[in-house]
Design a protein around this motif. Sequence first.
Motif, PDB file in Angstrom:
ATOM      1  N   ILE A 243      -0.802  24.409  21.907  1.00  0.00           N
ATOM      2  CA  ILE A 243       0.197  25.321  21.343  1.00  0.00           C
ATOM      3  C   ILE A 243       0.387  26.527  22.252  1.00  0.00           C
ATOM      4  CG2 ILE A 243       0.636  26.944  19.457  1.00  0.00           C
ATOM      5  CD1 ILE A 243      -0.562  24.961  17.543  1.00  0.00           C
ATOM      6  N   ILE A 244      -0.723  27.080  22.739  1.00  0.00           N
ATOM      7  CA  ILE A 244      -0.626  28.217  23.651  1.00  0.00           C
ATOM      8  C   ILE A 244       0.091  27.809  24.935  1.00  0.00           C
ATOM      9  CG2 ILE A 244      -1.959  29.832  25.061  1.00  0.00           C
ATOM     10  CD1 ILE A 244      -4.128  29.722  22.871  1.00  0.00           C
ATOM     11  N   GLY A 245      -0.258  26.639  25.463  1.00  0.00           N
ATOM     12  CA  GLY A 245       0.392  26.168  26.678  1.00  0.00           C
ATOM     13  C   GLY A 245       1.885  25.960  26.499  1.00  0.00           C
ATOM     14  N   LEU A 246       2.274  25.335  25.371  1.00  0.00           N
ATOM     15  CA  LEU A 246       3.692  25.093  25.105  1.00  0.00           C
ATOM     16  C   LEU A 246       4.448  26.401  24.928  1.00  0.00           C
ATOM     17  CD1 LEU A 246       5.880  22.937  24.547  1.00  0.00           C
ATOM     18  CD2 LEU A 246       5.259  23.073  22.132  1.00  0.00           C
ATOM     19  N   THR A 247       3.831  27.359  24.238  1.00  0.00           N
ATOM     20  CA  THR A 247       4.467  28.664  24.040  1.00  0.00           C
ATOM     21  C   THR A 247       4.683  29.377  25.368  1.00  0.00           C
ATOM     22  OG1 THR A 247       3.411  28.875  21.862  1.00  0.00           O
ATOM     23  CG2 THR A 247       4.266  30.889  22.871  1.00  0.00           C
ATOM     24  N   MET A 248       3.690  29.328  26.246  1.00  0.00           N
ATOM     25  CA  MET A 248       3.814  29.979  27.547  1.00  0.00           C
ATOM     26  C   MET A 248       4.904  29.320  28.394  1.00  0.00           C
ATOM     27  SD  MET A 248       1.637  32.444  27.484  1.00  0.00           S
ATOM     28  CE  MET A 248       1.442  32.907  29.200  1.00  0.00           C
ATOM     29  N   VAL A 249       4.984  27.993  28.326  1.00  0.00           N
ATOM     30  CA  VAL A 249       6.004  27.278  29.091  1.00  0.00           C
ATOM     31  C   VAL A 249       7.400  27.641  28.589  1.00  0.00           C
ATOM     32  CG1 VAL A 249       6.997  25.000  29.521  1.00  0.00           C
ATOM     33  CG2 VAL A 249       4.556  25.369  29.831  1.00  0.00           C
ATOM     34  N   HIS A 250       7.578  27.670  27.265  1.00  0.00           N
ATOM     35  CA  HIS A 250       8.890  28.005  26.708  1.00  0.00           C
ATOM     36  C   HIS A 250       9.259  29.465  26.977  1.00  0.00           C
ATOM     37  CE1 HIS A 250       9.832  24.238  25.061  1.00  0.00           C
ATOM     38  NE2 HIS A 250       9.073  24.275  23.993  1.00  0.00           N
ATOM     39  N   ARG A 251       8.248  30.338  26.959  1.00  0.00           N
ATOM     40  CA  ARG A 251       8.527  31.770  27.102  1.00  0.00           C
ATOM     41  C   ARG A 251       8.717  32.180  28.553  1.00  0.00           C
ATOM     42  NH1 ARG A 251      10.194  35.958  27.497  1.00  0.00           N
ATOM     43  NH2 ARG A 251       9.719  37.932  26.446  1.00  0.00           N
ATOM     44  N   PHE A 252       7.892  31.650  29.447  1.00  0.00           N
ATOM     45  CA  PHE A 252       7.902  32.115  30.829  1.00  0.00           C
ATOM     46  C   PHE A 252       8.251  31.019  31.843  1.00  0.00           C
ATOM     47  CE2 PHE A 252       4.655  34.637  28.551  1.00  0.00           C
ATOM     48  CZ  PHE A 252       5.260  35.885  28.637  1.00  0.00           C
ATOM     49  N   GLY A 253       8.475  29.788  31.372  1.00  0.00           N
ATOM     50  CA  GLY A 253       8.688  28.686  32.301  1.00  0.00           C
ATOM     51  C   GLY A 253      10.094  28.137  32.322  1.00  0.00           C
ATOM     52  N   LYS A 254      11.084  29.012  32.119  1.00  0.00           N
ATOM     53  CA  LYS A 254      12.469  28.549  32.115  1.00  0.00           C
ATOM     54  C   LYS A 254      12.884  27.987  33.476  1.00  0.00           C
ATOM     55  CE  LYS A 254      14.250  31.519  28.413  1.00  0.00           C
ATOM     56  NZ  LYS A 254      12.988  31.552  27.738  1.00  0.00           N
ATOM     57  N   HIS A 255      12.205  28.401  34.537  1.00  0.00           N
ATOM     58  CA  HIS A 255      12.525  27.923  35.881  1.00  0.00           C
ATOM     59  C   HIS A 255      11.859  26.591  36.183  1.00  0.00           C
ATOM     60  CE1 HIS A 255       8.652  29.936  36.163  1.00  0.00           C
ATOM     61  NE2 HIS A 255       8.416  29.240  37.272  1.00  0.00           N
ATOM     62  N   LEU A 256      10.948  26.160  35.322  1.00  0.00           N
ATOM     63  CA  LEU A 256      10.219  24.919  35.572  1.00  0.00           C
ATOM     64  C   LEU A 256      11.098  23.698  35.321  1.00  0.00           C
ATOM     65  CD1 LEU A 256       6.791  25.797  33.890  1.00  0.00           C
ATOM     66  CD2 LEU A 256       7.324  25.789  36.338  1.00  0.00           C
ATOM     67  N   SER A 257      10.673  22.577  35.859  1.00  0.00           N
ATOM     68  CA  SER A 257      11.397  21.323  35.665  1.00  0.00           C
ATOM     69  C   SER A 257      11.418  20.931  34.190  1.00  0.00           C
ATOM     70  CB  SER A 257      10.726  20.221  36.484  1.00  0.00           C
ATOM     71  OG  SER A 257      11.185  18.944  36.087  1.00  0.00           O
ATOM     72  N   PRO A 258      12.508  20.334  33.692  1.00  0.00           N
ATOM     73  CA  PRO A 258      12.528  19.850  32.312  1.00  0.00           C
ATOM     74  C   PRO A 258      11.407  18.868  32.012  1.00  0.00           C
ATOM     75  CG  PRO A 258      14.735  19.826  33.245  1.00  0.00           C
ATOM     76  CD  PRO A 258      13.807  20.161  34.369  1.00  0.00           C
ATOM     77  N   LEU A 259      10.924  18.187  33.059  1.00  0.00           N
ATOM     78  CA  LEU A 259       9.821  17.250  32.881  1.00  0.00           C
ATOM     79  C   LEU A 259       8.574  17.954  32.356  1.00  0.00           C
ATOM     80  CD1 LEU A 259       8.607  14.416  33.239  1.00  0.00           C
ATOM     81  CD2 LEU A 259       8.098  15.037  35.620  1.00  0.00           C
ATOM     82  N   VAL A 260       8.343  19.189  32.824  1.00  0.00           N
ATOM     83  CA  VAL A 260       7.178  19.959  32.374  1.00  0.00           C
ATOM     84  C   VAL A 260       7.308  20.278  30.890  1.00  0.00           C
ATOM     85  CG1 VAL A 260       5.880  22.108  32.663  1.00  0.00           C
ATOM     86  CG2 VAL A 260       6.834  20.934  34.669  1.00  0.00           C
ATOM     87  N   HIS A 261       8.502  20.657  30.459  1.00  0.00           N
ATOM     88  CA  HIS A 261       8.729  20.983  29.047  1.00  0.00           C
ATOM     89  C   HIS A 261       8.514  19.747  28.163  1.00  0.00           C
ATOM     90  CE1 HIS A 261      10.455  25.079  29.544  1.00  0.00           C
ATOM     91  NE2 HIS A 261      10.735  24.617  30.752  1.00  0.00           N
ATOM     92  N   VAL A 262       9.026  18.604  28.615  1.00  0.00           N
ATOM     93  CA  VAL A 262       8.856  17.373  27.842  1.00  0.00           C
ATOM     94  C   VAL A 262       7.383  16.981  27.787  1.00  0.00           C
ATOM     95  CG1 VAL A 262       9.368  14.906  27.782  1.00  0.00           C
ATOM     96  CG2 VAL A 262      11.181  16.541  28.321  1.00  0.00           C
ATOM     97  N   LEU A 263       6.691  17.113  28.917  1.00  0.00           N
ATOM     98  CA  LEU A 263       5.277  16.766  28.968  1.00  0.00           C
ATOM     99  C   LEU A 263       4.463  17.656  28.033  1.00  0.00           C
ATOM    100  CD1 LEU A 263       2.980  15.129  30.253  1.00  0.00           C
ATOM    101  CD2 LEU A 263       2.865  16.874  32.068  1.00  0.00           C
ATOM    102  N   MET A 264       4.715  18.960  28.063  1.00  0.00           N
ATOM    103  CA  MET A 264       3.982  19.881  27.190  1.00  0.00           C
ATOM    104  C   MET A 264       4.296  19.622  25.723  1.00  0.00           C
ATOM    105  SD  MET A 264       1.910  21.655  28.895  1.00  0.00           S
ATOM    106  CE  MET A 264       1.456  22.659  27.491  1.00  0.00           C
ATOM    107  N   GLY A 265       5.554  19.261  25.438  1.00  0.00           N
ATOM    108  CA  GLY A 265       5.923  18.947  24.059  1.00  0.00           C
ATOM    109  C   GLY A 265       5.177  17.735  23.537  1.00  0.00           C
ATOM    110  N   ASN A 266       5.034  16.721  24.380  1.00  0.00           N
ATOM    111  CA  ASN A 266       4.306  15.516  23.961  1.00  0.00           C
ATOM    112  C   ASN A 266       2.811  15.775  23.839  1.00  0.00           C
ATOM    113  OD1 ASN A 266       6.030  12.881  23.811  1.00  0.00           O
ATOM    114  ND2 ASN A 266       6.893  14.029  25.518  1.00  0.00           N
ATOM    115  N   ILE A 267       2.261  16.612  24.714  1.00  0.00           N
ATOM    116  CA  ILE A 267       0.845  16.974  24.596  1.00  0.00           C
ATOM    117  C   ILE A 267       0.600  17.718  23.293  1.00  0.00           C
ATOM    118  CG2 ILE A 267      -0.971  18.439  25.569  1.00  0.00           C
ATOM    119  CD1 ILE A 267       0.110  17.750  28.338  1.00  0.00           C
ATOM    120  N   TYR A 268       1.493  18.640  22.964  1.00  0.00           N
ATOM    121  CA  TYR A 268       1.381  19.414  21.717  1.00  0.00           C
ATOM    122  C   TYR A 268       1.375  18.504  20.491  1.00  0.00           C
ATOM    123  CZ  TYR A 268       3.547  21.853  17.737  1.00  0.00           C
ATOM    124  OH  TYR A 268       3.867  22.307  16.488  1.00  0.00           O
TER     125      TYR A 268
END
Length: 290
Positions: A243-268
Amino acid sequence: MSALSHSHLNSSTFVLTGVPGLEDYSLWLSIPFSSIYAMVFLGNFMILHVIRTEPSLHQPMFYFLAMLASTDLCIGLSTVHTVLGVLYGFMQEISLDFCIAQSYFIHGLSFMESSVLLAMAFDRYITICNPLRYSSIIINDKIMKIGVAISCRSSLLIPSVIIRLKFLKYYLLRLACSDILFNSICALILVIMNLLLDAMLIIISYIMILHTVLAIESQEERMKSLQTCVSHICAVLVFYIPIIGLTMVHRFGKHLSPLVHVLMGNIYILFPPLMNPIIYMQRLFSLKGT
């Protein structure tokens, strides 16, 4: 969850595009995802079966574990159809209402899992800090009331979902005229009331547990007391770290690849239901029949 993109502004549907950048490998990706879901269902069903069939496990600690396993099963059931449907290619779009309903169940069940972990922390606190009163405090009637309270508490997500549904529909149809500030504040309040509050109470309970354990003179007894908490601490970390990782990615990782967001969502979504049976299975079988 798989990546989504809206297809038509005059249609309340989304096109399911699969994992960004790996759309051509969806069939191959279905193999590990299918295996993960199989392990989630098998592991949590096994926990429920062992608790149900073993009389020595018919005690409050394992009733709470059964609640956790049931919640993890529901989380898996709420996403398996969409994820595998996209990867196997038989689900290529999703309606907005179904998307919102799935979002409600995912977040509602996450709040429920957080509440169950808090109840388990309370159980550990009473066991270690007030053992002589445990049997009078943690009784079956109270466990049932706690279960009902957890379900009611998780349903507090409903008002936020209704607001989000209304706004999202208007946004897709280019008819949005309301301020999203109220929507964001409602979501933030719900997170604070649920996940953050639960985390703080769990931390406080373990500070009090540690204080009690350190006061025990016998090192063997101290270790024995701490060992009863290891599984729960692992389950808490397995739940909150994604949850902390997903929150950090959504809050500060807008420049990251969409793949990272999908991966973190599935891990969550999948990591806690996958790991909890592994964490608790050894303890279950070690206590079975004792």
